[in-house]
Design an enzyme around this catalytic site. Structure first.
Site, PDB file in Angstrom:
ATOM      1  N   TYR A   1      55.698 -22.373 -62.757  1.00  0.00           N
ATOM      2  CA  TYR A   1      54.774 -23.424 -63.213  1.00  0.00           C
ATOM      3  C   TYR A   1      54.210 -24.296 -62.091  1.00  0.00           C
ATOM      4  O   TYR A   1      53.439 -25.219 -62.373  1.00  0.00           O
ATOM      5  CB  TYR A   1      55.484 -24.308 -64.250  1.00  0.00           C
ATOM      6  CG  TYR A   1      55.938 -23.537 -65.478  1.00  0.00           C
ATOM      7  CD1 TYR A   1      55.010 -22.920 -66.314  1.00  0.00           C
ATOM      8  CD2 TYR A   1      57.285 -23.419 -65.792  1.00  0.00           C
ATOM      9  CE1 TYR A   1      55.420 -22.206 -67.428  1.00  0.00           C
ATOM     10  CE2 TYR A   1      57.708 -22.717 -66.910  1.00  0.00           C
ATOM     11  CZ  TYR A   1      56.769 -22.114 -67.723  1.00  0.00           C
ATOM     12  OH  TYR A   1      57.172 -21.412 -68.829  1.00  0.00           O
TER      13      TYR A   1
ATOM     14  N   ASN B   1      47.650 -26.556 -74.581  1.00  0.00           N
ATOM     15  CA  ASN B   1      48.757 -25.711 -74.129  1.00  0.00           C
ATOM     16  C   ASN B   1      49.903 -26.039 -75.074  1.00  0.00           C
ATOM     17  O   ASN B   1      50.638 -27.010 -74.868  1.00  0.00           O
ATOM     18  CB  ASN B   1      49.134 -26.001 -72.676  1.00  0.00           C
ATOM     19  CG  ASN B   1      50.222 -25.061 -72.187  1.00  0.00           C
ATOM     20  OD1 ASN B   1      50.836 -24.331 -72.982  1.00  0.00           O
ATOM     21  ND2 ASN B   1      50.490 -25.070 -70.887  1.00  0.00           N
TER      22      ASN B   1
ATOM     23  N   ARG C   1      55.230 -11.668 -69.427  1.00  0.00           N
ATOM     24  CA  ARG C   1      56.580 -12.199 -69.572  1.00  0.00           C
ATOM     25  C   ARG C   1      57.304 -11.535 -70.759  1.00  0.00           C
ATOM     26  O   ARG C   1      56.947 -10.439 -71.159  1.00  0.00           O
ATOM     27  CB  ARG C   1      56.497 -13.722 -69.675  1.00  0.00           C
ATOM     28  CG  ARG C   1      55.789 -14.324 -68.438  1.00  0.00           C
ATOM     29  CD  ARG C   1      55.673 -15.818 -68.488  1.00  0.00           C
ATOM     30  NE  ARG C   1      56.985 -16.445 -68.489  1.00  0.00           N
ATOM     31  CZ  ARG C   1      57.174 -17.758 -68.702  1.00  0.00           C
ATOM     32  NH1 ARG C   1      56.124 -18.543 -68.928  1.00  0.00           N
ATOM     33  NH2 ARG C   1      58.379 -18.266 -68.673  1.00  0.00           N
TER      34      ARG C   1
ATOM     35  N   ALA D   1      55.849 -23.465 -76.102  1.00  0.00           N
ATOM     36  CA  ALA D   1      56.624 -22.541 -76.960  1.00  0.00           C
ATOM     37  C   ALA D   1      56.075 -22.483 -78.385  1.00  0.00           C
ATOM     38  O   ALA D   1      56.197 -21.440 -79.051  1.00  0.00           O
ATOM     39  CB  ALA D   1      58.084 -22.962 -76.971  1.00  0.00           C
TER      40      ALA D   1
ATOM     41  N   HIS E   1      47.231 -21.509 -70.856  1.00  0.00           N
ATOM     42  CA  HIS E   1      48.599 -21.272 -70.391  1.00  0.00           C
ATOM     43  C   HIS E   1      48.602 -21.229 -68.873  1.00  0.00           C
ATOM     44  O   HIS E   1      47.719 -20.612 -68.266  1.00  0.00           O
ATOM     45  CB  HIS E   1      49.168 -19.967 -70.954  1.00  0.00           C
ATOM     46  CG  HIS E   1      49.245 -20.009 -72.443  1.00  0.00           C
ATOM     47  ND1 HIS E   1      50.206 -20.739 -73.097  1.00  0.00           N
ATOM     48  CD2 HIS E   1      48.447 -19.474 -73.384  1.00  0.00           C
ATOM     49  CE1 HIS E   1      49.999 -20.628 -74.395  1.00  0.00           C
ATOM     50  NE2 HIS E   1      48.930 -19.879 -74.603  1.00  0.00           N
TER      51      HIS E   1
ATOM     52  N   PRO F   1      55.892 -28.709 -75.975  1.00  0.00           N
ATOM     53  CA  PRO F   1      57.256 -28.998 -75.567  1.00  0.00           C
ATOM     54  C   PRO F   1      57.608 -28.530 -74.155  1.00  0.00           C
ATOM     55  O   PRO F   1      57.222 -27.441 -73.741  1.00  0.00           O
ATOM     56  CB  PRO F   1      58.108 -28.266 -76.609  1.00  0.00           C
ATOM     57  CG  PRO F   1      57.193 -27.319 -77.280  1.00  0.00           C
ATOM     58  CD  PRO F   1      55.820 -27.907 -77.193  1.00  0.00           C
ATOM     59  N   ASN F   2      58.350 -29.394 -73.485  1.00  0.00           N
ATOM     60  CA  ASN F   2      58.914 -29.164 -72.149  1.00  0.00           C
ATOM     61  C   ASN F   2      57.901 -29.255 -71.012  1.00  0.00           C
ATOM     62  O   ASN F   2      58.288 -29.217 -69.840  1.00  0.00           O
ATOM     63  CB  ASN F   2      59.675 -27.823 -72.077  1.00  0.00           C
ATOM     64  CG  ASN F   2      60.872 -27.819 -73.007  1.00  0.00           C
ATOM     65  OD1 ASN F   2      61.687 -28.724 -72.952  1.00  0.00           O
ATOM     66  ND2 ASN F   2      60.957 -26.837 -73.889  1.00  0.00           N
TER      67      ASN F   2
ATOM     68  N   GLU G   1      42.456 -22.592 -75.628  1.00  0.00           N
ATOM     69  CA  GLU G   1      43.909 -22.411 -75.441  1.00  0.00           C
ATOM     70  C   GLU G   1      44.178 -22.162 -73.955  1.00  0.00           C
ATOM     71  O   GLU G   1      43.474 -21.366 -73.325  1.00  0.00           O
ATOM     72  CB  GLU G   1      44.379 -21.202 -76.264  1.00  0.00           C
ATOM     73  CG  GLU G   1      45.844 -20.833 -76.040  1.00  0.00           C
ATOM     74  CD  GLU G   1      46.250 -19.562 -76.789  1.00  0.00           C
ATOM     75  OE1 GLU G   1      45.367 -18.927 -77.436  1.00  0.00           O
ATOM     76  OE2 GLU G   1      47.434 -19.199 -76.722  1.00  0.00           O
TER      77      GLU G   1
ATOM     78  N   ARG H   1      61.179 -28.388 -62.426  1.00  0.00           N
ATOM     79  CA  ARG H   1      61.972 -27.166 -62.610  1.00  0.00           C
ATOM     80  C   ARG H   1      61.036 -25.954 -62.607  1.00  0.00           C
ATOM     81  O   ARG H   1      59.863 -26.085 -62.882  1.00  0.00           O
ATOM     82  CB  ARG H   1      62.666 -27.167 -63.985  1.00  0.00           C
ATOM     83  CG  ARG H   1      63.578 -28.355 -64.233  1.00  0.00           C
ATOM     84  CD  ARG H   1      64.875 -27.906 -64.853  1.00  0.00           C
ATOM     85  NE  ARG H   1      65.803 -28.931 -65.251  1.00  0.00           N
ATOM     86  CZ  ARG H   1      65.777 -30.228 -64.996  1.00  0.00           C
ATOM     87  NH1 ARG H   1      64.787 -30.738 -64.321  1.00  0.00           N
ATOM     88  NH2 ARG H   1      66.725 -31.022 -65.408  1.00  0.00           N
TER      89      ARG H   1
HETATM   90  O1  CA2 Z   1      52.438 -20.656 -69.321  1.00  0.00           O
HETATM   91  C1  CA2 Z   1      52.379 -21.618 -70.102  1.00  0.00           C
HETATM   92  O2  CA2 Z   1      51.653 -22.583 -69.916  1.00  0.00           O
HETATM   93  C2  CA2 Z   1      53.305 -21.643 -71.331  1.00  0.00           C
HETATM   94  O3  CA2 Z   1      52.564 -22.209 -72.413  1.00  0.00           O
HETATM   95  C3  CA2 Z   1      54.473 -22.523 -70.945  1.00  0.00           C
HETATM   96  C4  CA2 Z   1      55.544 -22.590 -72.043  1.00  0.00           C
HETATM   97  C5  CA2 Z   1      55.950 -21.203 -72.493  1.00  0.00           C
HETATM   98  O4  CA2 Z   1      56.829 -21.310 -73.600  1.00  0.00           O
HETATM   99  C6  CA2 Z   1      54.757 -20.358 -72.898  1.00  0.00           C
HETATM  100  O5  CA2 Z   1      55.214 -19.075 -73.242  1.00  0.00           O
HETATM  101  C7  CA2 Z   1      53.756 -20.257 -71.752  1.00  0.00           C
HETATM  102  C8  CA2 Z   1      56.788 -23.315 -71.523  1.00  0.00           C
HETATM  103  C9  CA2 Z   1      56.527 -24.683 -70.991  1.00  0.00           C
HETATM  104  C10 CA2 Z   1      57.781 -25.209 -70.383  1.00  0.00           C
HETATM  105  O6  CA2 Z   1      57.448 -25.875 -69.190  1.00  0.00           O
HETATM  106  C11 CA2 Z   1      58.410 -26.082 -68.268  1.00  0.00           C
HETATM  107  C12 CA2 Z   1      58.008 -26.637 -67.103  1.00  0.00           C
HETATM  108  C13 CA2 Z   1      58.920 -26.864 -66.107  1.00  0.00           C
HETATM  109  C14 CA2 Z   1      60.247 -26.553 -66.299  1.00  0.00           C
HETATM  110  C15 CA2 Z   1      60.662 -25.999 -67.490  1.00  0.00           C
HETATM  111  C16 CA2 Z   1      59.742 -25.761 -68.485  1.00  0.00           C
END
Ligand code: CA2
Length: 145
Positions: A22, A73, A106, A76, A99, A9-10, A97, A17
């Site tokens: 990221y 990946n 974090r 969340a 990230h 997700p996301n 896996e 963003r």
């Molecule tokens: O660091 C990572 O790749 C995560 O899997 C990213 C997840 C986070 O919940 C994990 O704890 C670590 C969040 C992905 C959301 O991606 C976004 C990208 C751009 C803007 C907002 C969110």
């Protein structure tokens, strides 16, 4: 060899963003780089993203017997999903896996991964380049040569 890259997700928001966490590449940019790297080794990448847990579970189930390796990946869902954990356990191929950030640096709720105990390897904190490094690592495994 067929490699399935699953994004949770996301991650469709990548490049739009929170670039300080990221980076500025979009998921499409990353998918192109992964495909090119795999093709250079004679392998194939299927690159997917979903915001839905059940969809991700179904992709993992469909990979059983048809995909050689999964890069996941779970975003969340990493920190919540017993369903993705169980599906990964049922998949017998190689599992990595990934990230983009290092969740251990974090918030405390990101310090637990339900994915880690179900995979062969974990990569975290290398930024979006981790996707290409993961493809390269999988292509370098004995089964990829
Ligand atoms: O660091 C990572 O790749 C995560 O899997 C990213 C997840 C986070 O919940 C994990 O704890 C670590 C969040 C992905 C959301 O991606 C976004 C990208 C751009 C803007 C907002 C969110």
């Amino acid at each position: 060899m067929r490699i399935l890259v699953i994004n949770g997700p996301n991650l469709n928001l990548l490049g739009t963003r929170e670039p300080e966490i990221y980076g500025s590449d979009t998921l499409e940019d990353i998918s192109v780089r992964c495909r090119q790297r795999a093709e250079a080794h004679g392998h194939e990448v299927d690159f997917k993203q979903s915001n839905h847990e059940g969809v991700i579970v179904e992709w993992i189930q469909q990979a059983i017997g048809s995909v050689d390796a999964i890069v996941i990946n779970a975003a969340a869902y990493t920190h919540t999903s017993v369903a993705i954990h169980d599906a990964l356990r049922a998949y017998e191929g190689y599992k990595l896996e990934l990230h983009i950030s290092n969740p251990h640096l974090r918030e405390p709720f990101r310090h637990v991964s339900y994915v880690s105990p179900a995979v062969d390897a974990v990569v975290a904190g290398l930024g979006v380049d981790a996707y290409v490094h993961a493809i390269e690592a999988i292509c370098s495994l004995p089964m990829g040569e």
